[in-house]
Design an enzyme around this catalytic site. Structure first.
Site, mmCIF file in Angstrom:
data_model
loop_
_atom_site.group_PDB
_atom_site.id
_atom_site.type_symbol
_atom_site.label_atom_id
_atom_site.label_comp_id
_atom_site.label_asym_id
_atom_site.label_seq_id
_atom_site.Cartn_x
_atom_site.Cartn_y
_atom_site.Cartn_z
ATOM 1 N N GLY A 18 32.801 45.585 34.891
ATOM 2 C CA GLY A 18 33.951 46.100 35.648
ATOM 3 C C GLY A 18 34.558 47.312 34.971
ATOM 4 N N GLU A 139 29.663 47.626 42.296
ATOM 5 C CA GLU A 139 29.292 46.724 41.207
ATOM 6 C C GLU A 139 28.819 45.411 41.807
ATOM 7 O OE1 GLU A 139 32.646 45.771 38.668
ATOM 8 O OE2 GLU A 139 31.548 44.087 37.801
ATOM 9 N N ILE A 147 20.166 33.119 41.174
ATOM 10 C CA ILE A 147 19.664 32.894 42.535
ATOM 11 C C ILE A 147 20.615 33.519 43.556
ATOM 12 C CG2 ILE A 147 19.292 31.103 44.302
ATOM 13 C CD1 ILE A 147 18.129 29.347 42.134
ATOM 14 N N LYS A 188 14.105 43.408 23.390
ATOM 15 C CA LYS A 188 13.327 42.567 24.322
ATOM 16 C C LYS A 188 14.137 42.036 25.508
ATOM 17 C CE LYS A 188 9.304 41.308 23.571
ATOM 18 N NZ LYS A 188 8.215 42.291 23.653
ATOM 19 N N CYS A 380 57.590 36.584 40.118
ATOM 20 C CA CYS A 380 57.219 35.636 41.171
ATOM 21 C C CYS A 380 57.712 34.231 40.810
ATOM 22 C CB CYS A 380 55.717 35.705 41.427
ATOM 23 S SG CYS A 380 55.302 35.165 43.088
ATOM 24 N N PHE A 381 56.834 33.359 40.330
ATOM 25 C CA PHE A 381 57.262 32.029 39.891
ATOM 26 C C PHE A 381 58.355 32.158 38.823
ATOM 27 C CE2 PHE A 381 56.326 27.775 37.970
ATOM 28 C CZ PHE A 381 56.390 27.030 39.134
ATOM 29 N N HIS A 514 54.704 41.263 42.536
ATOM 30 C CA HIS A 514 53.892 41.444 41.329
ATOM 31 C C HIS A 514 53.803 42.923 40.951
ATOM 32 C CE1 HIS A 514 52.432 37.320 40.862
ATOM 33 N NE2 HIS A 514 52.552 37.262 42.177
ATOM 34 N N GLU A 516 53.093 44.199 38.209
ATOM 35 C CA GLU A 516 52.005 44.484 37.265
ATOM 36 C C GLU A 516 50.764 45.031 37.973
ATOM 37 O OE1 GLU A 516 53.028 41.523 38.224
ATOM 38 O OE2 GLU A 516 51.447 39.991 38.199
HETATM 39 N N1 GLN Z 1 53.962 29.153 43.360
HETATM 40 C C1 GLN Z 1 54.931 30.111 43.798
HETATM 41 C C2 GLN Z 1 54.820 30.383 45.290
HETATM 42 O O1 GLN Z 1 53.812 30.121 45.879
HETATM 43 C C3 GLN Z 1 54.831 31.398 43.029
HETATM 44 C C4 GLN Z 1 53.566 32.131 43.281
HETATM 45 C C5 GLN Z 1 53.292 33.190 42.258
HETATM 46 O O2 GLN Z 1 53.875 33.181 41.184
HETATM 47 N N2 GLN Z 1 52.378 34.095 42.559
HETATM 48 O O3 GLN Z 1 55.752 30.893 45.862
#
Ligand code: GLN
Length: 542
Positions: A18, A139, A147, A188, A380-381, A514, A516
């Site tokens: 990658g 890629e 297989i 090899k 997020c979480f 997210h 990031e």
């Molecule tokens: N589990 C949480 C949700 O579904 C957070 C998801 C996450 O962090 N990507 O909302």
């Protein structure tokens, strides 16, 4: 005229196909070409969205809402080209397409077979949605000899044959192991791997040879002789200190020059790699260091947080510091006192996650960050846990919880059952399929003026990528706000909390999306830049 580069891997997995593909993309871009990168994955899942991070590592989400392989993250970070749904396909998706066509009667009574029906579907994917790209880099996941990858290798063989050799090149990544008793790098396995490809009708044009030391000329000549390639097409791919060195090192070894030569492209003008060289310099000579605790669940497998780790590094580049990541399994905070694990760090981050295991430990880490005024970033979480912590310990809603963990009397975080995507309304319920059914991809967010998040972004409206099924319940908004939590970003209809912050704290931000996924080495994400800056400031205080 679009040219195709097919990248396969041999000998063993995890050689960095990658990154190699991404680096070649960056080098061709530095020569002024438009590139697209895509990945063909031989497993049977329709996409990696339903796979455990332990199996597959991070799931990379695109703006158009696809859950894809983490290599697409490398592609996007190295080239800045936003990945799309059309850039990742799996055997599962190919077969679903073929079977759906068969059910519709599209094959007009024919017997449906791997060749030509499956291989045709793979070829369609390879050349679909490439726009005006000069190069498409494909890629192939897995290792030659598997297989599962056979239909993909057959499809690229056919595709190269149809295009003509002046429009397609085969790059094969292999390993030269060093055998200490013989004091030699062994060729090899590479010879065998190239032969295996030949038996499928593919002659590798360029060999990218990974090794932990310099490859002697004699070994290169031997590989060239046995593998039927010119010696200058045996390219050394040595181990490097950081992935951001790879483009410069591969260029020095002649990788992009050989690719261009294959296509008859003039290589007299050197590509501009100044930006890459500067990044490597920054990494080598930082002015300081900060330690960030990442409190999560998949901490033994850094691949599960690939983009996150890179975004934190980018934040470090922007502040001229090295970022040391201290991966901590959140469950330990459920049995021990959190303090001694977190006391010496300059920032605490709770990343995305799923399920109840370790959630209370994350909430304990949030509480520590809030009370001790350590910079906190919840993603997020990590935002959902921060809101639950605030609800319990600031707003006095003692039984605050998330319906993700089962029925709760105070659903401060609850299942998203309905949301707007542009002009359409998406609906879900507890019975919905798990695959591809989250709130996925880019959604707009409106910022609240005067907040820290607004200042960091410097914009009133932003767009970020999402991947979640649960959401902070806006009905608790007034009580949480009265307790001091600020909702600094909401969906434009004002229903979905997207960003929260605590004003009475040096840096405490939670985001439902997210960030990031969009950070780049040359363009660090503003939130990561600012979070690391806050960590640097804390390191000066303590
Ligand atoms: N589990 C949480 C949700 O579904 C957070 C998801 C996450 O962090 N990507 O909302």
């Amino acid at each position: 005229m679009t040219r195709f580069v097919f990248i396969t891997g041999g000998v063993v997995s995890s050689l960095g196909k990658g990154i190699s593909s991404a680096a070649l993309g960056a080098l061709l871009q530095a020569r002024g070409f438009k590139v697209r990168l895509r990945k063909l994955d031989p497993y049977l899942n329709v996409d990696p969205g339903t796979m455990s991070p332990f199996q597959h590592g991070e799931v990379f989400v695109t703006d158009d809402g696809a859950e894809t392989d983490l290599d697409l993250g490398h592609y996007e970070r190295f080239t800045g080209v936003p990945a799309r749904r059309s850039d990742n396909v799996t055997t599962g998706r190919i077969y679903s397409t073929v079977i759906a066509r068969e059910r519709r009667g599209d094959y007009l009574g024919a017997t449906v077979q791997v060749i030509p029906h499956v291989t045709d579907a793979i070829k369609e994917f390879i050349s679909d949605d490439i726009g005006d790209a000069d190069f498409v880099l494909c890629e192939i996941g897995g290792t030659v000899g598997d297989i599962e990858s056979l239909p993909f290798l057959e499809a690229i063989r056919q595709k190269a044959n149809e295009l003509g050799r002046d429009r397609a090149v085969f790059v094969h990544l292999t390993l030269l192991p060093h055998i200490s008793s013989a004091g030699e790098l062994k060729t090899k396995p590479t010879q065998h791997s190239v032969k295996e490809l030949q038996s499928l009708g593919i002659q590798a044009d360029i060999l990218l040879c990974r090794s932990d030391r310099e490859i002697p000329d004699e070994a290169r000549r031997k590989i060239a002789l046995f593998c039927n390639v010119p010696v200058e097409c045996v390219i050394a791919a040595p181990d490097v200190g950081t992935i951001y060195e790879v483009p410069v090192v591969y260029h020095e070894q002649g990788f992009d020059v050989q690719v261009c030569k294959h296509f008859g492209i003039d290589t007299e003008v050197e590509p501009d790699l100044g930006g890459w060289r500067r990044i490597v310099e920054t990494i080598r000579k930082p002015e300081g260091k900060v330690t960030i605790a990442v409190v999560g669940k998949y901490t033994q497998l850094p691949d599960a947080y690939k983009s996150l780790a890179e975004a934190l590094n980018h934040g470090g580049f922007a502040n001229n510091v090295n970022v040391d990541l201290n991966w901590i399994d959140s469950e330990i905070f459920e049995t021990e006192d959190a303090v001694h694990h977190l006391e010496s760090v300059e920032g605490i981050l709770v990343p995305g996650g799923f399920g109840e295991r370790g959630a209370e430990g994350k909430i304990a880490a949030v509480r520590f960050a809030r009370e001790r005024k350590v910079p906190y970033f919840g993603i997020c979480f990590g935002m959902q846990m921060a809101v639950i912590e605030a609800a319990r310990n600031m707003a006095g809603i003692a039984r605050a919880g998330s319906t993700e963990f089962g029925p709760t009397p105070e659903p401060v975080v609850g299942l998203l059952t309905e949301w707007k995507r542009g002009n359409t309304v998406e609906r879900r319920n507890v019975e919905s399929d798990l695959g591809g059914s989250m709130r996925l991809g880019a959604y707009p967010c409106r910022m609240k003026p005067g907040t820290l998040a607004h200042e960091i972004y410097g914009a009133d409206d932003i767009s970020e990528r999402h991947r979640h099924r649960y959401e902070v319940n806006i009905n608790y908004g007034p009580r949480l706000e009265a307790a001091g939590l600020v909702f600094s970003g909401l969906s434009p209809d004002g229903v979905l909390p997207e960003i929260i912050e605590l004003p009475d704290h040096p840096w405490f931000i939670g985001v439902q999306f997210h960030p990031e996924l969009k950070s780049k080495p040359f363009d660090p994400h503003p939130l990561f830049k600012s979070f690391i800056q806050a960590a640097v400031e804390r390191s000066r205080l303590v």
